[in-house]
Structures are given as C-alpha cells and as structure tokens.
Design an enzyme around this catalytic site. Structure first.
Site, PDB file in Angstrom:
ATOM      1  CG  ASP A 101      -0.020  -8.060   1.111  1.00  0.00           C
ATOM      2  OD1 ASP A 101       0.455  -8.015  -0.031  1.00  0.00           O
ATOM      3  OD2 ASP A 101      -1.021  -7.180   1.461  1.00  0.00           O
ATOM      4  CB  CYS A 110     -11.127  -4.028  -2.141  1.00  0.00           C
ATOM      5  SG  CYS A 110      -9.795  -3.897  -1.149  1.00  0.00           S
ATOM      6  CE  LYS A 159      -2.653 -11.429  -4.901  1.00  0.00           C
ATOM      7  NZ  LYS A 159      -2.963 -10.282  -5.092  1.00  0.00           N
ATOM      8  CG  ASN A 160       0.605  -8.753  -4.971  1.00  0.00           C
ATOM      9  OD1 ASN A 160      -0.315  -9.118  -5.417  1.00  0.00           O
ATOM     10  ND2 ASN A 160       0.504  -8.634  -3.540  1.00  0.00           N
ATOM     11  NE  ARG A 181      -8.666 -11.361  -6.099  1.00  0.00           N
ATOM     12  CZ  ARG A 181      -8.635  -9.991  -5.733  1.00  0.00           C
ATOM     13  NH1 ARG A 181      -9.748  -9.878  -5.238  1.00  0.00           N
ATOM     14  NH2 ARG A 181      -7.961  -9.302  -6.666  1.00  0.00           N
ATOM     15  NE  ARG A 186      -6.090  -1.668  -2.106  1.00  0.00           N
ATOM     16  CZ  ARG A 186      -5.971  -3.149  -2.577  1.00  0.00           C
ATOM     17  NH1 ARG A 186      -6.480  -4.038  -2.123  1.00  0.00           N
ATOM     18  NH2 ARG A 186      -4.610  -3.071  -3.027  1.00  0.00           N
TER      19      ARG A 186
HETATM   20  C1  EPZ Z   1      -0.244  -3.838  -3.627  1.00  0.00           C
HETATM   21  O1  EPZ Z   1      -1.283  -2.850  -3.612  1.00  0.00           O
HETATM   22  C2  EPZ Z   1      -0.517  -5.062  -3.411  1.00  0.00           C
HETATM   23  N1  EPZ Z   1      -1.320  -5.462  -4.574  1.00  0.00           N
HETATM   24  C3  EPZ Z   1      -1.213  -5.374  -2.104  1.00  0.00           C
HETATM   25  O2  EPZ Z   1      -1.502  -6.706  -2.109  1.00  0.00           O
HETATM   26  C4  EPZ Z   1      -0.297  -4.741  -1.092  1.00  0.00           C
HETATM   27  O3  EPZ Z   1      -1.029  -5.028   0.425  1.00  0.00           O
HETATM   28  C5  EPZ Z   1       0.082  -3.512  -1.224  1.00  0.00           C
HETATM   29  O4  EPZ Z   1       0.779  -3.132  -2.378  1.00  0.00           O
HETATM   30  C6  EPZ Z   1       0.886  -2.986   0.065  1.00  0.00           C
HETATM   31  O5  EPZ Z   1       2.020  -3.609  -0.305  1.00  0.00           O
HETATM   32  C7  EPZ Z   1      -0.730  -5.900  -5.554  1.00  0.00           C
HETATM   33  O6  EPZ Z   1       0.559  -5.779  -5.938  1.00  0.00           O
HETATM   34  C8  EPZ Z   1      -1.384  -6.310  -6.710  1.00  0.00           C
HETATM   35  P1  EPZ Z   1      -0.190   0.650  -2.448  1.00  0.00           P
HETATM   36  P2  EPZ Z   1      -1.284  -1.419  -3.920  1.00  0.00           P
HETATM   37  O7  EPZ Z   1      -0.496   1.484  -3.626  1.00  0.00           O
HETATM   38  O8  EPZ Z   1      -0.273  -1.222  -4.819  1.00  0.00           O
HETATM   39  C9  EPZ Z   1      -2.643   4.149  -0.492  1.00  0.00           C
HETATM   40  C10 EPZ Z   1      -2.598  -8.893  -1.594  1.00  0.00           C
HETATM   41  O9  EPZ Z   1      -3.026  -9.367  -0.495  1.00  0.00           O
HETATM   42  N2  EPZ Z   1      -2.785   4.859  -1.859  1.00  0.00           N
HETATM   43  O10 EPZ Z   1       1.354   0.306  -1.880  1.00  0.00           O
HETATM   44  O11 EPZ Z   1      -2.887  -1.039  -4.034  1.00  0.00           O
HETATM   45  C11 EPZ Z   1      -3.217   2.635  -0.506  1.00  0.00           C
HETATM   46  O12 EPZ Z   1      -4.960   3.104  -0.199  1.00  0.00           O
HETATM   47  C12 EPZ Z   1      -2.594  -7.181  -2.002  1.00  0.00           C
HETATM   48  O13 EPZ Z   1      -1.916  -9.297  -2.451  1.00  0.00           O
HETATM   49  C13 EPZ Z   1      -3.430   6.030  -1.916  1.00  0.00           C
HETATM   50  O14 EPZ Z   1      -3.856   6.442  -1.050  1.00  0.00           O
HETATM   51  O15 EPZ Z   1      -0.932  -0.713  -2.565  1.00  0.00           O
HETATM   52  C14 EPZ Z   1      -2.916   2.258   0.931  1.00  0.00           C
HETATM   53  O16 EPZ Z   1      -3.550   2.566   2.083  1.00  0.00           O
HETATM   54  C15 EPZ Z   1      -3.436  -6.373  -0.956  1.00  0.00           C
HETATM   55  N3  EPZ Z   1      -3.356   6.379  -3.219  1.00  0.00           N
HETATM   56  C16 EPZ Z   1      -1.444   2.613   0.675  1.00  0.00           C
HETATM   57  O17 EPZ Z   1      -1.344   3.767  -0.032  1.00  0.00           O
HETATM   58  C17 EPZ Z   1      -2.730   5.958  -4.408  1.00  0.00           C
HETATM   59  O18 EPZ Z   1      -2.733   6.289  -5.358  1.00  0.00           O
HETATM   60  C18 EPZ Z   1      -0.417   1.518   0.291  1.00  0.00           C
HETATM   61  O19 EPZ Z   1      -1.246   1.202  -1.201  1.00  0.00           O
HETATM   62  C19 EPZ Z   1      -2.252   4.583  -4.077  1.00  0.00           C
HETATM   63  C20 EPZ Z   1      -2.209   4.007  -2.808  1.00  0.00           C
END
Ligand code: EPZ
Length: 421
Positions: A308, A118, A22-23, A400, A123
C-alpha cells in the site's frame, strides 16, 4: 466528481496529524456482529469507506452511531434482522466480505455477495471460504452470493493458509472466537491491523494468543461481551505523509507516528538518504542532504515493505538520483499510477510485476487520473514537487482512504485545492 489541483511550491514544513487506520477500522467494525453488547471504537478515521461499512452493518440490523464528528463509532448488534450483505454495497467496498465470518459465527448462517475484483486485481476470496469450511461451514455459491450455514455452530480447526492473506486471516480470526474448541491459524498475516483486531476481540472476552506472529491460536468461547477500543494509527497514511517532505525537500513531524508500524519502509527511506527522528509526538522526517538516492523495493506481507506504499514510493523515486527497481509481489496489477506519472515526465518501464524507474531532474505538472486509492495519493505527492499545476481527477478514490488531505498538506505550505469537476 471532484478534482484536486496541486501546484509545486517548494519544501513542505510543519506538522501532520495521522488518523486511525482505515484497514483496522474496516475489520473492527464487523466485530460488533460477534456480540449482542455494544462495541465502541475511538480514534476512528472519517472516510467514505467507513460510511460504506456503516451502511452495510445498518442494513443487517446493527445500530452504528457516529459521534464526535465521526471519531467515535458506537455500535450495537443486539438484533441482527437481516443476514444478507447485498451486492450493491459489497461491490463498492471489498472489505464488506469481513461480515461473513462474524455473522456466521454468531448467527449460524449468512448470505454475502462475492466482492468481485477491483482495479488492482481479481482479488478472490477463496482463502476466506476455505478457512470457514475448515471450521465446519457449508458454503454454496449461487448468483454471485456465498450462502453459508453452520448447523450447530462452527468448530475449532487448524487452518493453514497457502500464502498470507490479511482479509482471510481477519475473517477466520473473528469466526474462531465463537467456534467450539481450539483453532490454529497457520501462516497468518502479521499486519498491525491483525494485532489491533485481536486485542479488541480479547477485550470482548475472546481467548487469542500468537497474534502478530504467523501462528495464531484461538480458544472458542460461548459468547463475547461489549468493549471500547481505540483504532490503531494508520501506518499507510503515516508512510504517505512521511514522503511529502522528502519529495519536496522540507521537514515534517507526523504526529502519532510510530516507527514499529513502518519499520521496513523507514529502513528503505534511510537507505535513500532520508533522516527519520523519533520524537515524543511521533516521527520527524526530512531529506538529509538535499539528495534522494535510488533504491530497490520489493513489496511483501508485514513486516516487509507494504504494497500500500508502493505507489507513493514510486512517486518519490521518479526524481531520485539513479535507477530504482520496484517489484510488486502482492497484487497482479498495481502499477496503474505509472502511466500517469509518465505523463508528468517520469521515466518508468513496467514489465509484469516489475517497474524500473530512472530518476529525472524534475516532474512537470499535468492533468492525470486517479485509478485506485493509493495511486491517487501518489499523483498528489508527485504534484507537490512538480513544476506547475497537476490536476488529479476521480479523487473519490482518494476520499476512501485519506481524510482532509488538502487541509493536512496545506497546513505545511502546499498549494492544493479541491475543485468540482
Ligand atoms: C488488505 O486487502 C487491505 N485492505 C489492502 O489495502 C492491502 O493492500 C492488502 O490487505 C495487503 O496488505 C483492507 O484491509 C481493507 P490480501 P486484502 O487478502 O485482505 C490474494 C488499501 O489500499 N488473495 O492480503 O484483500 C489477493 O488477490 C487496500 O487500503 C487470494 O488469492 O488483501 C492478493 O493478491 C488495497 N485469495 C493477495 O492474496 C483470497 O482469498 C493478498 O491479499 C484472499 C487474497
């Protein structure tokens, strides 16, 4: 809204096919916006999130045809006639923000709704925006939308991420492929989904090196051409189904599984006393001597233990022998499955980002509520091993990220039914 009813029914045995990620698909699909030639994805998963991304890309003027029952996505963005990603779609799926980088790179302007938070956290997308500004984008935030412009196109830049962000790395990587000059993404995410995206972009003519490491270098090109690319295997679905035989005491072969996708997870399972055998079809998993030992888990960016899979691992550790400590280091609120597992008799104490789980003899089935995608499947895993019926409500979260979950588990002996609420 449907419910899923699971009845504890002893060991699971058999084969579970693992779908495309998915991701990975959610970042490969927006890549079509980078080219006016067709991009076709094979091994695509059949999930509601993919339908949502399809709707978003179509709203921008892309054509997305779902073929072979959804396993092939034939896309073409020859004519982008709308440059606004609407809040109504974006609020349903945060990954919608991934159209920003490609649309800006190809078209020079884009208006994308901020995704909002969410259940698992606020996020924010500040790192996405900072990366695009470093490449010369002008960004205005107005009425909950990012108004982005790149007069004369994006320029190559050195982008240093203060901490690892999967989505920000993906947005920056896609934007950099068409920027003028060289970009270096430092402290980039190393997830297999990043590698998969880079390999697809290279097939489209992008010049990328270092993907899979913390430093990715991109030499911008004038345009990208079409390609066909298979979506990488879903390592989170893989890890989830690897736990099914462990939690029930059986033996399951996860078809398509590869250990390199779930290395840290496998190491932790083996520490807990699980046998993992690499076969020519995938990974076979079984509980070694009927015993699961308590283990401590800390979530980290890849190649560390995946956030995850934290909820699913907690479900297993609820009946492990001893006390386990789980530290969630990626998201600020990712223990919402804990109160639901406690309703099933688990002994869990949550303090901030740390959950302490004391193993109990057996969980008891109960009505529970899914709160987010991975929490919902952890409740199903717990229900497989619990005594009696577990009724999981709000399973739209589940759909999802997991295709045909009842079928896949039922094929291994689970008693699991989807019932209308
Ligand atoms: C991706 O989300 C995945 N989603 C998430 O999977 C996964 O948990 C996550 O990466 C971490 O591996 C998809 O790929 C669609 P991040 P993403 O940016 O990209 C903070 C699932 O269950 N952050 O690596 O949104 C954020 O809040 C989902 O399939 C900022 O502060 O994750 C988090 O605490 C859930 N500012 C941390 O960084 C930003 O601009 C890591 O988030 C971006 C992120």
């Amino acid at each position: 809204m449907d419910k899923i009813v699971v009845t504890g029914n002893g060991p699971l045995n058999g084969d579970i096919p693992i779908a495309g990620a998915k991701n990975a698909c959610l970042t490969l699909m927006p890549a079509t916006l980078l080219s006016d030639e067709p991009l076709t994805l094979t091994n695509a998963p059949r999930l509601s999130d993919i339908q949502t991304m399809t709707a978003l890309l179509s709203s921008l003027g892309a054509e997305v045809s779902s073929l072979q029952g959804g396993q092939v996505l034939a896309m073409s963005s020859h004519d982008i006639d709308n440059h606004t990603a609407d809040y109504d779609i974006v609020r349903k799926m945060r990954a919608s923000i991934l159209v920003l980088g490609p649309m800006l790179a190809r078209e020079g302007h884009a208006i994308v709704s901020l995704p909002g938070g969410c259940a698992i956290g606020a996020r924010p997308v500040d790192l996405h925006l900072k990366a695009l500004e470093a490449m010369g984008a002008d960004l205005d935030l107005k009425d909950g939308y990012v108004h982005a412009r790149a007069k004369g196109g994006l320029k190559g830049a050195v982008v240093e991420f203060p901490f690892v962000s999967v989505g920000a790395t993906e947005n920056a990587l896609m934007a950099a492929t068409l920027a003028k000059g060289t970009s270096v993404l430092k402290n980039a995410a190393r997830e297999p989904e990043i590698v998969d995206l880079a390999e697809c972009l290279i097939k489209m003519g992008a010049q990328i090196s270092g993907h899979g490491t913390s430093d990715i270098t991109v030499q911008g090109v004038d345009r990208l051409h079409g390609a066909t690319h298979p979506v990488v295997t879903d390592r989170i679905e893989l890890g989830t189904y690897m736990l099914a035989p462990v939690i029930t005491g059986g033996e399951v072969e996860c078809i398509g599984g590869k250990r390199e996708l779930v290395g840290a997870f496998c190491d932790k399972l083996e520490e807990a006393g699980v046998d993992i055998i690499e076969t020519n079809r995938g990974l076979t998993v079984k509980r070694a001597n009927g015993q699961v030992n308590a283990v401590n888990v800390t979530t980290e960016p890849f190649p560390g233990f995946p956030t995850d899979l934290q909820a699913q691992m907690m479900a297993l550790l609820c009946t492990a022998d001893g006390t386990s400590v789980l530290e969630e280091k990626i998201f600020e609120n990712r223990f919402m499955h804990a109160p639901e597992l406690i309703r099933m008799g688990a002994d869990i104490e949550v303090h901030g980002g740390t959950a302490t789980v004391k193993g109990v003899e057996r969980l008891k089935g109960a009505p529970v509520m899914a709160t987010d995608l991975r929490a919902s499947v952890s409740l199903i895993l717990a229900g497989l091993a619990a005594e009696g019926d577990t009724v999981v409500s709000r399973v739209y979260h589940l759909d999802r990220g997991y295709e045909r979950v009842e079928e896949k588990l039922r094929a291994c002996g689970a008693i699991i039914e989807r019932v209308p609420e």
